[in-house]
Design a protein around this motif. Structure first.
Motif, mmCIF file in Angstrom:
data_model
loop_
_atom_site.group_PDB
_atom_site.id
_atom_site.type_symbol
_atom_site.label_atom_id
_atom_site.label_comp_id
_atom_site.label_asym_id
_atom_site.label_seq_id
_atom_site.Cartn_x
_atom_site.Cartn_y
_atom_site.Cartn_z
ATOM 1 N N TRP A 1 1.996 3.713 -5.051
ATOM 2 C CA TRP A 1 0.864 4.195 -4.610
ATOM 3 C C TRP A 1 0.395 5.436 -4.954
ATOM 4 N N LYS A 2 -0.884 5.646 -4.898
ATOM 5 C CA LYS A 2 -1.284 7.181 -5.402
ATOM 6 C C LYS A 2 -2.402 7.433 -4.168
ATOM 7 N N LEU A 3 -2.676 8.836 -4.091
ATOM 8 C CA LEU A 3 -3.422 9.701 -3.084
ATOM 9 C C LEU A 3 -4.439 10.281 -3.923
ATOM 10 N N ALA A 4 -5.565 10.070 -3.497
ATOM 11 C CA ALA A 4 -6.882 10.925 -4.111
ATOM 12 C C ALA A 4 -7.538 11.657 -3.158
ATOM 13 N N LEU A 5 -7.424 13.099 -3.422
ATOM 14 C CA LEU A 5 -8.053 14.013 -2.171
ATOM 15 C C LEU A 5 -9.514 14.500 -2.893
ATOM 16 N N LEU A 6 -10.473 13.904 -2.201
ATOM 17 C CA LEU A 6 -12.044 13.772 -2.799
ATOM 18 C C LEU A 6 -12.678 15.066 -2.156
ATOM 19 N N GLY A 7 -13.027 16.382 -2.852
ATOM 20 C CA GLY A 7 -13.282 17.447 -2.304
ATOM 21 C C GLY A 7 -12.880 18.573 -2.784
ATOM 22 N N ASP A 8 -13.295 19.903 -2.369
ATOM 23 C CA ASP A 8 -12.756 21.227 -2.887
ATOM 24 C C ASP A 8 -12.972 22.108 -1.715
ATOM 25 N N GLY A 9 -12.216 23.307 -1.900
ATOM 26 C CA GLY A 9 -12.128 24.289 -0.623
ATOM 27 C C GLY A 9 -11.094 25.218 -0.777
ATOM 28 N N SER A 10 -11.061 26.200 0.202
ATOM 29 C CA SER A 10 -10.376 27.386 0.312
ATOM 30 C C SER A 10 -8.865 27.012 0.067
ATOM 31 N N GLU A 11 -8.410 25.872 0.504
ATOM 32 C CA GLU A 11 -6.746 25.441 0.482
ATOM 33 C C GLU A 11 -6.646 24.720 -0.622
ATOM 34 N N ARG A 12 -7.370 24.482 -1.752
ATOM 35 C CA ARG A 12 -6.877 23.505 -2.745
ATOM 36 C C ARG A 12 -5.592 24.197 -3.501
ATOM 37 N N LYS A 13 -5.711 25.573 -3.660
ATOM 38 C CA LYS A 13 -4.279 26.124 -4.525
ATOM 39 C C LYS A 13 -3.153 25.639 -3.704
ATOM 40 N N SER B 1 6.986 17.516 -5.885
ATOM 41 C CA SER B 1 7.228 16.422 -7.117
ATOM 42 C C SER B 1 5.942 15.136 -7.107
ATOM 43 N N LEU B 2 5.057 15.643 -6.840
ATOM 44 C CA LEU B 2 4.002 14.619 -6.601
ATOM 45 C C LEU B 2 2.694 14.580 -7.492
ATOM 46 N N ASN B 3 2.829 15.430 -8.457
ATOM 47 C CA ASN B 3 1.886 15.614 -9.231
ATOM 48 C C ASN B 3 1.472 14.347 -10.052
ATOM 49 N N ASP B 4 2.171 13.300 -10.173
ATOM 50 C CA ASP B 4 1.853 12.030 -10.892
ATOM 51 C C ASP B 4 1.236 10.989 -10.158
ATOM 52 N N ARG B 5 1.169 11.437 -8.682
ATOM 53 C CA ARG B 5 0.760 10.460 -7.675
ATOM 54 C C ARG B 5 -0.416 11.134 -6.853
ATOM 55 N N VAL B 6 -0.565 12.200 -7.097
ATOM 56 C CA VAL B 6 -1.754 12.713 -5.918
ATOM 57 C C VAL B 6 -2.897 13.561 -7.032
ATOM 58 N N ILE B 7 -3.946 13.005 -6.499
ATOM 59 C CA ILE B 7 -5.159 13.313 -7.449
ATOM 60 C C ILE B 7 -6.127 14.208 -6.813
ATOM 61 N N PHE B 8 -6.489 15.483 -7.261
ATOM 62 C CA PHE B 8 -7.365 16.267 -6.754
ATOM 63 C C PHE B 8 -8.748 16.114 -7.636
ATOM 64 N N THR B 9 -9.829 15.476 -7.178
ATOM 65 C CA THR B 9 -11.171 15.351 -7.772
ATOM 66 C C THR B 9 -11.934 16.513 -7.785
ATOM 67 N N GLY B 10 -11.806 17.481 -7.007
ATOM 68 C CA GLY B 10 -12.802 18.509 -6.859
ATOM 69 C C GLY B 10 -13.984 17.902 -6.143
ATOM 70 N N HIS B 11 -15.129 18.688 -6.204
ATOM 71 C CA HIS B 11 -16.389 18.274 -5.404
ATOM 72 C C HIS B 11 -16.965 17.013 -6.063
ATOM 73 N N LEU B 12 -17.408 16.108 -5.368
ATOM 74 C CA LEU B 12 -18.016 14.971 -5.927
ATOM 75 C C LEU B 12 -19.344 14.556 -5.236
ATOM 76 N N THR B 13 -20.357 14.491 -5.845
ATOM 77 C CA THR B 13 -21.683 14.187 -5.359
ATOM 78 C C THR B 13 -21.569 12.531 -5.164
ATOM 79 N N ASN B 14 -20.738 11.711 -5.770
ATOM 80 C CA ASN B 14 -20.602 10.313 -5.686
ATOM 81 C C ASN B 14 -19.451 9.877 -5.652
ATOM 82 N N PHE B 15 -18.839 9.262 -4.827
ATOM 83 C CA PHE B 15 -17.361 8.947 -4.495
ATOM 84 C C PHE B 15 -17.253 7.334 -4.353
ATOM 85 N N SER B 16 -18.179 6.544 -4.796
ATOM 86 C CA SER B 16 -18.279 5.240 -4.626
ATOM 87 C C SER B 16 -17.091 4.495 -5.241
ATOM 88 N N LYS B 17 -16.886 5.107 -6.529
ATOM 89 C CA LYS B 17 -15.862 4.485 -7.211
ATOM 90 C C LYS B 17 -14.608 4.530 -6.773
#
Length: 359
Positions: free
Chosen positions: A210-222, A232-248
Motif C-alpha cells: 500500500w501507498k499513502l498520498a498526501l495532497l496539499g502543501d504547507g508549513s509542516e511539509r519539510k 524509510s517510507l520514501n518509496d511508499r509516501v507521496i507528497f503531491t504539493g498543492h493541487l487544484t484537481n485531485f480527482s485522479k
C-alpha cells in the motif's frame, strides 16, 4: 418583489469561504434574486460569478495600509456600499471580518447574518475574540456548521439566534483510473491537520504494497518529509504539493483518511465519502451525529491516537467486504448534503425576516 441579497466575503480567490459564498451568490441569482458580492480584500479572481451578480471590491489595498487604518477604511467601505445597494438582507462570511461587518452596519435597518467557517476550537487574537463575542449578539442570526460549533458559539455569545447549516458537498467526478492499494489524505500540511499521526500509523502496517498520498502543501511539509525519510517510507509516501484537481488520486484511492486535530466542516471528507471511499476520520467534534456514523458509513478514531488510527486502517485493508460496504453507505452523504438543499436552507433563513415565501 425581487429580493436583494448582499453577500460579504474575502473576495473570489481560491478558498473554502470564497467557493461557498460565490456558489451561493450564483444560486440565489438563478432563483431570481438581485445579488451583490462585496469583497473586503483585493485579490486574484478564481471563482466565476454569474453575469447578473454584481461584484464590488475595495479600491484600497490592505498591504499598503497599517492594520488599524485598514480596519477603519473597511468599516466605512462596508457601510457606504451597503447603503448604496440597499439590500433586503446581508450574509457575511469569515470569523475574522464578521465583527467589523456588524459594527459597520450598526444603526441601519439591514438584517445581518454571520456565517462561521473555521473550527470552533480555532484561537483568534484576544481583540478579535472579544469583538466577536460582543458584535455577534447584535446580528439577526449566526450560522454554525455543526451542533458542536453551535454549543461553543452559544457559550461565547449567549445568543438564541444560532442556526446550524452544514457545508454542501462538492461532487467530484471520477476519472477512468482504476482503484489501487492507495490511501489518500487531502489538506494543508500544518500541525492541526495531524498528518504526522497518519504517517506514524501508516509506518506500522505490515502490508508493504500500500501507498499513502498526501495532497496539499504547507508549513509542516519539510518536517513531514524528514519523518518519512527517517521511517524509510520514501518509496511508499507521496507528497503531491498543492493541487487544484485531485480527482485522479481520489478515484484511485481505496481508503480516505482525515487525521485532523480540529476542523470546521471538512469538505475533503464529505467529497471522498460522496465518491464512495471508505473513510476514516478523527472525531474532532460530534461527527457521529453529523457526518459519520461509526462503523456504518465511516470509521471514527480519537484525535492524535496513532494506535487507533493504525488499527482502523489495518481493518479496512484486511476486510475488503467491510471496506466496500462502508464506501457504499458513505455515498448517501451526497444526497444529504446536496448543494441546492443547503442553499435553500440559507435562503429561507436570511429572507425569513421579510416573511418571504419559502423557496
Amino acid at each position: 418583489m425581487e429580493k436583494k441579497i448582499l453577500i460579504i466575503n474575502n473576495g473570489l480567490s481560491g478558498g473554502g469561504i470564497e467557493r461557498a459564498s460565490s456558489s451561493l451568490a450564483n444560486y440565489f441569482s438563478d432563483l431570481g434574486c438581485q445579488v451583490q458580492v462585496l469583497a473586503l480584500y483585493q485579490d486574484d479572481i478564481v471563482f466565476k460569478l454569474n453575469d447578473s451578480v454584481k461584484f464590488v471590491e475595495p479600491r484600497f489595498n490592505r498591504n499598503t495600509l497599517g492594520k488599524v487604518n485598514y480596519i477603519f477604511k473597511m468599516i466605512g467601505y462596508i457601510r457606504t456600499e451597503t447603503k448604496i445597494f440597499n439590500p433586503n438582507t446581508v450574509l457575511a462570511f469569515s470569523e475574522w471580518t464578521n465583527p467589523y461587518v456588524v459594527l459597520a452596519l450598526m444603526g441601519l435597518q439591514f438584517p445581518i447574518y454571520v456565517s462561521d467557517r473555521m473550527s470552533p476550537m480555532a484561537k483568534l487574537p484576544i481583540i478579535s475574540e472579544l469583538l466577536k463575542r460582543i458584535s455577534y449578539r447584535f446580528s439577526s442570526g449566526i450560522i454554525a456548521q455543526t451542533n458542536f460549533a453551535k454549543r461553543i458559539l452559544y457559550n461565547k455569545t449567549r445568543s438564541n439566534r444560532i442556526h446550524v447549516i452544514h457545508n454542501p458537498v462538492n461532487i467530484i467526478k471520477k476519472t477512468k483510473d482504476k482503484e489501487i492499494d492507495l490511501i489518500v489524505s487531502v489538506g494543508r500540511l500544518s500541525p492541526e491537520k495531524g498528518h504526522k499521526y497518519l504517517i506514524k500509523a501508516f509506518s506500522m502496517l505490515k502490508n508493504n504494497d500500500w501507498k499513502l498520498a498526501l495532497l496539499g502543501d504547507g508549513s509542516e511539509r519539510k518536517s513531514l518529509e524528514k519523518m518519512v525519510s527517517d521511517l524509510s517510507l520514501n518509496d511508499r509516501v507521496i507528497f503531491t504539493g498543492h493541487l487544484t484537481n485531485f480527482s485522479k488520486y481520489l478515484t484511485q484511492a481505496k481508503i480516505y483518511v482525515l487525521p485532523s486535530l480540529k476542523e470546521g466542516f471538512p469538505n475533503s471528507l464529505i467529497e471522498a465519502m460522496a465518491m464512495g471511499k471508505a473513510s476514516i476520520s478523527t472525531d474532532f467534534f460530534d461527527g457521529h451525529n453529523e457526518i459519520i456514523e461509526n462503523e456504518k458509513n465511516g470509521i471514527l478514531v480519537s484525535p492524535a491516537n496513532v494506535n487507533e488510527l493504525f488499527l482502523a486502517i489495518e481493518k479496512l485493508i484486511n476486510n475488503n467486504s467491510l471496506r466496500l460496504r462502508i464506501g457504499k453507505e458513505a455515498t448517501k452523504i451526497a444526497e444529504k448534503l446536496e448543494f441546492s438543499k443547503i442553499a435553500k436552507q440559507y435562503l429561507n433563513l436570511i429572507l425569513n425576516n421579510e416573511h418571504s415565501k419559502k423557496y
